[in-house]
Design an enzyme around this catalytic site. Structure first.
Site, mmCIF file in Angstrom:
data_model
loop_
_atom_site.group_PDB
_atom_site.id
_atom_site.type_symbol
_atom_site.label_atom_id
_atom_site.label_comp_id
_atom_site.label_asym_id
_atom_site.label_seq_id
_atom_site.Cartn_x
_atom_site.Cartn_y
_atom_site.Cartn_z
ATOM 1 N N TYR A 1 -71.913 49.320 -5.548
ATOM 2 C CA TYR A 1 -71.356 48.096 -5.279
ATOM 3 C C TYR A 1 -70.034 47.882 -5.840
ATOM 4 O O TYR A 1 -69.044 47.714 -5.308
ATOM 5 C CB TYR A 1 -72.062 46.832 -5.769
ATOM 6 C CG TYR A 1 -71.420 45.635 -5.569
ATOM 7 C CD1 TYR A 1 -71.366 44.908 -4.467
ATOM 8 C CD2 TYR A 1 -71.091 44.575 -6.751
ATOM 9 C CE1 TYR A 1 -70.732 43.664 -4.294
ATOM 10 C CE2 TYR A 1 -70.154 43.434 -6.591
ATOM 11 C CZ TYR A 1 -70.284 42.976 -5.224
ATOM 12 O OH TYR A 1 -69.666 41.709 -5.268
ATOM 13 N N SER B 1 -64.152 42.076 -6.738
ATOM 14 C CA SER B 1 -65.489 41.504 -7.794
ATOM 15 C C SER B 1 -65.041 41.949 -9.267
ATOM 16 O O SER B 1 -64.089 43.085 -9.352
ATOM 17 C CB SER B 1 -66.682 42.087 -7.326
ATOM 18 O OG SER B 1 -67.565 42.083 -8.451
HETATM 19 P P1 NDP Z 1 -72.515 35.103 0.745
HETATM 20 O O1 NDP Z 1 -73.549 35.875 1.024
HETATM 21 O O2 NDP Z 1 -72.550 33.586 0.693
HETATM 22 O O3 NDP Z 1 -71.446 35.445 1.894
HETATM 23 C C1 NDP Z 1 -71.260 36.581 2.582
HETATM 24 C C2 NDP Z 1 -70.512 36.669 3.754
HETATM 25 O O4 NDP Z 1 -70.363 37.732 4.375
HETATM 26 C C3 NDP Z 1 -71.508 36.014 4.902
HETATM 27 O O5 NDP Z 1 -70.550 34.971 5.511
HETATM 28 C C4 NDP Z 1 -72.071 36.731 5.724
HETATM 29 O O6 NDP Z 1 -72.286 36.464 7.038
HETATM 30 C C5 NDP Z 1 -70.694 38.003 5.551
HETATM 31 N N1 NDP Z 1 -71.177 39.287 6.107
HETATM 32 C C6 NDP Z 1 -72.363 39.963 5.477
HETATM 33 N N2 NDP Z 1 -72.210 41.411 6.170
HETATM 34 C C7 NDP Z 1 -71.301 41.311 7.111
HETATM 35 C C8 NDP Z 1 -70.926 42.022 8.406
HETATM 36 N N3 NDP Z 1 -71.621 43.058 8.479
HETATM 37 N N4 NDP Z 1 -70.177 41.569 9.259
HETATM 38 C C9 NDP Z 1 -69.509 40.356 9.002
HETATM 39 N N5 NDP Z 1 -69.940 39.375 8.080
HETATM 40 C C10 NDP Z 1 -70.824 39.788 7.075
HETATM 41 O O7 NDP Z 1 -71.687 35.631 -0.715
HETATM 42 P P2 NDP Z 1 -70.233 35.267 -1.116
HETATM 43 O O8 NDP Z 1 -69.545 34.218 -0.477
HETATM 44 O O9 NDP Z 1 -70.637 35.131 -2.650
HETATM 45 O O10 NDP Z 1 -69.643 36.636 -0.790
HETATM 46 C C11 NDP Z 1 -68.207 36.777 -0.186
HETATM 47 C C12 NDP Z 1 -67.521 38.114 -1.040
HETATM 48 O O11 NDP Z 1 -67.566 37.552 -2.542
HETATM 49 C C13 NDP Z 1 -68.493 39.316 -1.085
HETATM 50 O O12 NDP Z 1 -67.495 40.392 -0.683
HETATM 51 C C14 NDP Z 1 -68.942 39.740 -2.300
HETATM 52 O O13 NDP Z 1 -69.163 40.913 -2.737
HETATM 53 C C15 NDP Z 1 -67.636 38.777 -3.130
HETATM 54 N N6 NDP Z 1 -68.055 38.489 -4.463
HETATM 55 C C16 NDP Z 1 -68.979 37.485 -4.751
HETATM 56 C C17 NDP Z 1 -69.488 37.024 -6.115
HETATM 57 C C18 NDP Z 1 -70.416 36.218 -6.136
HETATM 58 O O14 NDP Z 1 -70.971 36.164 -7.560
HETATM 59 N N7 NDP Z 1 -70.838 35.193 -5.388
HETATM 60 C C19 NDP Z 1 -68.735 37.595 -7.218
HETATM 61 C C20 NDP Z 1 -67.936 38.766 -6.814
HETATM 62 C C21 NDP Z 1 -67.585 39.013 -5.668
HETATM 63 P P3 NDP Z 1 -73.248 36.999 8.106
HETATM 64 O O15 NDP Z 1 -74.515 37.273 7.441
HETATM 65 O O16 NDP Z 1 -73.386 35.739 8.790
HETATM 66 O O17 NDP Z 1 -72.728 38.102 8.738
#
Ligand code: NDP
Length: 247
Positions: free
Chosen positions: A154, A141
């Site tokens: 975070y 991030s």
């Molecule tokens: P979303 O919330 O849309 O996606 C997050 C994903 O992580 C979901 O598919 C969720 O699936 C999965 N997840 C969460 N906990 C678990 C777990 N314990 N085991 C397996 N899967 C898990 O958000 P983003 O697409 O934005 O996030 C993706 C990545 O991008 C993250 O690492 C986030 O920190 C990073 N990021 C995002 C930014 C943004 O602005 N959106 C900016 C910078 C970084 P499920 O709940 O079905 O398990």
């Protein structure tokens, strides 16, 4: 070797960046294997990909459980005969000031954002070392390269994975195992991530920022595609992706 025919495991594939990446890579001919906890969402995405002529499978995976991440990697090998890339993308972002002491959320972020990535690395490393080929892509991030109020823990998890990826890259170069690492530093991307914030003030601030400048998750998927698409001797290892309107 390009994206076409590569076998790619994606964690956090049930929404946002992971979902967009699975769909884009599958449309380019990759064989994608999706992991996350929400099975209904994974099934729907895999069905959509197959309807469009792509190749995809899923395995319900909690990245905090090493055996489940290993089983996700095994699914890729069983379904598609091997593994070329893991995209460690699962994450949560319950931001809050340190003084609020949301220590349960600190633990969750360490378990998912940091240990979850380590579990992904451990699950692929034996195969990547023995086949002398592999690509580890991880979503950090902008909070992994800059310090923001509210993102103490975070950001700590995201700084940590940055270090991890760079060390894997340099060790692999020294050991001659040809493992590429790419780390992504996205800023505001419109996904479901803000739903993981429980602190009201933190959530309001983020809602305003994302409403004003946020961009679509396909923007990150295209970067992942670019990283994989490079010739094997080329490792593009860091990408910072800001919305043009974000200061
Ligand atoms: P979303 O919330 O849309 O996606 C997050 C994903 O992580 C979901 O598919 C969720 O699936 C999965 N997840 C969460 N906990 C678990 C777990 N314990 N085991 C397996 N899967 C898990 O958000 P983003 O697409 O934005 O996030 C993706 C990545 O991008 C993250 O690492 C986030 O920190 C990073 N990021 C995002 C930014 C943004 O602005 N959106 C900016 C910078 C970084 P499920 O709940 O079905 O398990």
């Amino acid at each position: 070797m390009t994206v076409e025919n590569k076998v790619v495991v994606i964690t956090g594939a049930s929404s946002g960046i992971g979902e967009a990446t699975a769909k884009l890579l599958a449309s380019k001919g990759a064989k994608v294997v999706l992991g996350a906890r929400r099975e209904g969402r994974l099934q729907e995405i895999v069905d959509d990909i197959k309807k469009d002529g792509g190749k995809a499978a899923y395995h319900v995976t909690d990245v905090t459980v090493p055996e489940q991440v290993k089983a996700l990697v095994q699914t890729a090998k069983d379904e598609f005969g091997g593994l070329d890339v893991i995209f460690n993308n699962a994450g949560i972002m319950p931001t809050s000031p340190i003084s609020a002491l949301h220590t349960d959320e600190w633990d969750q972020m360490i378990d998912i954002n940091l240990k979850g990535v380590l579990n992904g690395v451990a699950a692929v490393m034996p195969d990547f070392v023995s086949q002398k080929h592999g690509h580890i892509i991880t979503t950090s991030s902008v909070a992994g390269i800059k310090s923001f109020p509210g993102a103490g823990v975070y950001g700590a998890t995201k700084f940590a994975v940055r270090n991890l990826m760079e060390v894997i890259r340099t060790e692999s170069a020294q050991e001659g195992t040809n493992i590429r690492t790419s780390t992504l530093y996205p800023a505001a991307i419109n996904t479901e991530l803000l739903n993981t914030i429980t602190d009201k003030d933190a959530r309001n601030g983020m809602d305003q920022l994302y409403d004003a400048v946020g961009i679509a998750p396909i923007s990150i998927a295209r970067v992942v595609n670019f990283a994989i698409d490079q010739p094997e001797e080329v490792n593009v290892n860091e990408f910072t992706i800001y919305p043009t309107k974000q200061a």
